[in-house]
Structure formats: C-alpha cells, structure tokens
Design a protein around this motif. Structure first.
Motif, mmCIF file in Angstrom:
data_model
loop_
_atom_site.group_PDB
_atom_site.id
_atom_site.type_symbol
_atom_site.label_atom_id
_atom_site.label_comp_id
_atom_site.label_asym_id
_atom_site.label_seq_id
_atom_site.Cartn_x
_atom_site.Cartn_y
_atom_site.Cartn_z
ATOM 1 N N SER A 28 52.702 33.777 -4.892
ATOM 2 C CA SER A 28 52.891 32.357 -4.631
ATOM 3 C C SER A 28 54.345 32.017 -4.915
ATOM 4 O O SER A 28 55.026 32.723 -5.663
ATOM 5 C CB SER A 28 51.952 31.503 -5.489
ATOM 6 O OG SER A 28 52.173 31.748 -6.863
ATOM 7 N N THR A 40 57.297 28.408 -4.870
ATOM 8 C CA THR A 40 57.550 26.977 -4.659
ATOM 9 C C THR A 40 59.040 26.757 -4.421
ATOM 10 O O THR A 40 59.881 27.562 -4.825
ATOM 11 C CB THR A 40 57.105 26.136 -5.875
ATOM 12 O OG1 THR A 40 57.827 26.578 -7.036
ATOM 13 C CG2 THR A 40 55.614 26.259 -6.115
ATOM 14 N N THR A 64 61.870 23.149 -3.330
ATOM 15 C CA THR A 64 62.089 21.785 -2.870
ATOM 16 C C THR A 64 63.275 21.794 -1.930
ATOM 17 O O THR A 64 64.330 22.349 -2.261
ATOM 18 C CB THR A 64 62.371 20.836 -4.049
ATOM 19 O OG1 THR A 64 61.259 20.848 -4.952
ATOM 20 C CG2 THR A 64 62.580 19.407 -3.551
ATOM 21 N N GLU A 69 58.380 19.087 -0.765
ATOM 22 C CA GLU A 69 57.921 20.162 -1.646
ATOM 23 C C GLU A 69 57.245 21.252 -0.820
ATOM 24 O O GLU A 69 56.422 20.963 0.059
ATOM 25 C CB GLU A 69 56.929 19.623 -2.679
ATOM 26 C CG GLU A 69 57.465 18.478 -3.527
ATOM 27 C CD GLU A 69 58.608 18.901 -4.421
ATOM 28 O OE1 GLU A 69 58.625 20.077 -4.855
ATOM 29 O OE2 GLU A 69 59.494 18.068 -4.668
ATOM 30 N N MET A 128 54.902 24.766 -0.978
ATOM 31 C CA MET A 128 53.991 25.619 -1.747
ATOM 32 C C MET A 128 53.596 26.787 -0.833
ATOM 33 O O MET A 128 53.017 26.585 0.230
ATOM 34 C CB MET A 128 52.755 24.835 -2.186
ATOM 35 C CG MET A 128 53.071 23.685 -3.125
ATOM 36 S SD MET A 128 51.601 22.684 -3.515
ATOM 37 C CE MET A 128 51.333 21.862 -1.943
#
Length: 196
Positions: free
Chosen positions: A161, A163, A165, A185, A187
C-alpha cells in the motif's frame, strides 16, 4: 526461496526489507496483478463532502537488484479512460479537457527515480507522475503488507500500500479550486507476482 523472491518484490515497491536478508544473486523482475491493483483518490467538495474516484486494471513492472535495493525501479501505466467515479456525468467531465483530457493524454504513467528505505517494511518511492500531458515529481510513502506463497496461485506473491498528496493544479487540472480542494489524496493498493 519463494519467500525470498516475494521479499525481493517488496523491496522494489515498498523499499522495506534490508539487502542483508536477501540471498538472490541477480536482479528480479515482477509485474503487477492488474485485477488486484487500485488507486483511489479523494478531494474535498466545497466543504460539504469528500468525493472519491478510482483507477483499476492498470499494468506495472518492478525491477530489483538485491545487491543494491536503492537501485530498484517501478514503472506503472494507467489507461486514463479506466477512471471510475460512480457517476456517468462526473466520469465524462473528468475525462474532458477540463481535467484528465483522455483524448490528448490517453495514458497516465509513474516512473520511479529513487527508492529510500525508511524502515523494516516501509520506504519512500520518488518518481515522475505524468498525466494530462504534464510531468511532475511525486513521493509515495509505501508499506509492504504481506509477502509469501499465494495460496491459490502457488507462487511468490506480495502486496503493498502507499499514500501521497498531490496538488492537481500542478498538472493543469485546477478547475474550481480552491472551492473544490486543490489537494488530492491518493491511496494505492497493489499486488505483484514474478514476471514470466
């Protein structure tokens, strides 16, 4: 050996396992499992709600040299028209020249430029994100979720995973900002398997 190979893929994408734990002697090539890889994005809509969209079904390649984890690389190609928003009118608008402009830029790409190990199962992957005809650097904070033998495929597998921005106006997609948030954002959840 299968556990080692799965860890190899994890380092390439999540930059999370030290080279001392690896015994493979040469670079390994892996591919993303398109059926279990998604990128979900979200943004604030006028302060009233958080709206979501997703890309799925994309392809990608991972290369990793256990002698030099930081030299690992990730390359992903996403068909722009694979966008899913759950509402036909929004899909149509997002794929127009106001945003992703699928006709002028039919593919979104990410190509890593650096891998930094930050922990046992974590790392930062810096790369060039190209969409809407604009290329800008992005840093993904990545985590190895799991690695080992896939119980059904019976071969090495790994899941990650990440992340990030981004500021959409940097890719010439600033329509309605700041009322609709300029910050988006990301993900990311993907699976990978050895290339055949």
């Amino acid at each position: 050996m299968k556990r080692i190979l799965a860890s190899v893929a994890a380092v390439a994408l999540a930059a999370g396992i030290s080279s001392a734990s690896l015994t493979a002697a040469s670079a390994a090539e892996w591919v993303l499992d398109s059926s279990h890889s998604q990128i979900v994005f979200s943004y604030n809509h006028l302060g009233y709600s958080t709206t979501y969209g997703m890309f799925s079904g994309f392809t990608g390649n991972i290369s990793f040299d256990p002698a030099d984890p930081a030299a690992g690389s990730v390359s992903v190609e996403i068909p722009t028209e694979s966008l899913i928003t759950g509402w036909a009118q929004r899909n149509q608008h997002f794929l127009s020249p106001d945003f992703f402009d699928k006709d002028a830029a039919p593919t979104i790409t990410f190509k890593s430029t650096a891998v930094e190990v930050t922990g046992e199962n974590t790392g930062n992957i810096t790369g060039d994100l190209t969409m809407n005809g604009v290329t800008k650097p992005v840093v993904l904070a990545a985590t190895l979720n799991n690695s080992g033998e896939h119980p059904m495929a019976k071969k090495p597998w790994a899941g990650f995973s990440a992340t990030a921005t981004i500021v959409r106006s940097e890719w010439d997609m600033g329509q309605f900002a700041p009322f609709v948030s300029d910050e988006v954002e990301l993900m990311i959840s993907v699976e990978a398997q050895p290339a055949e």
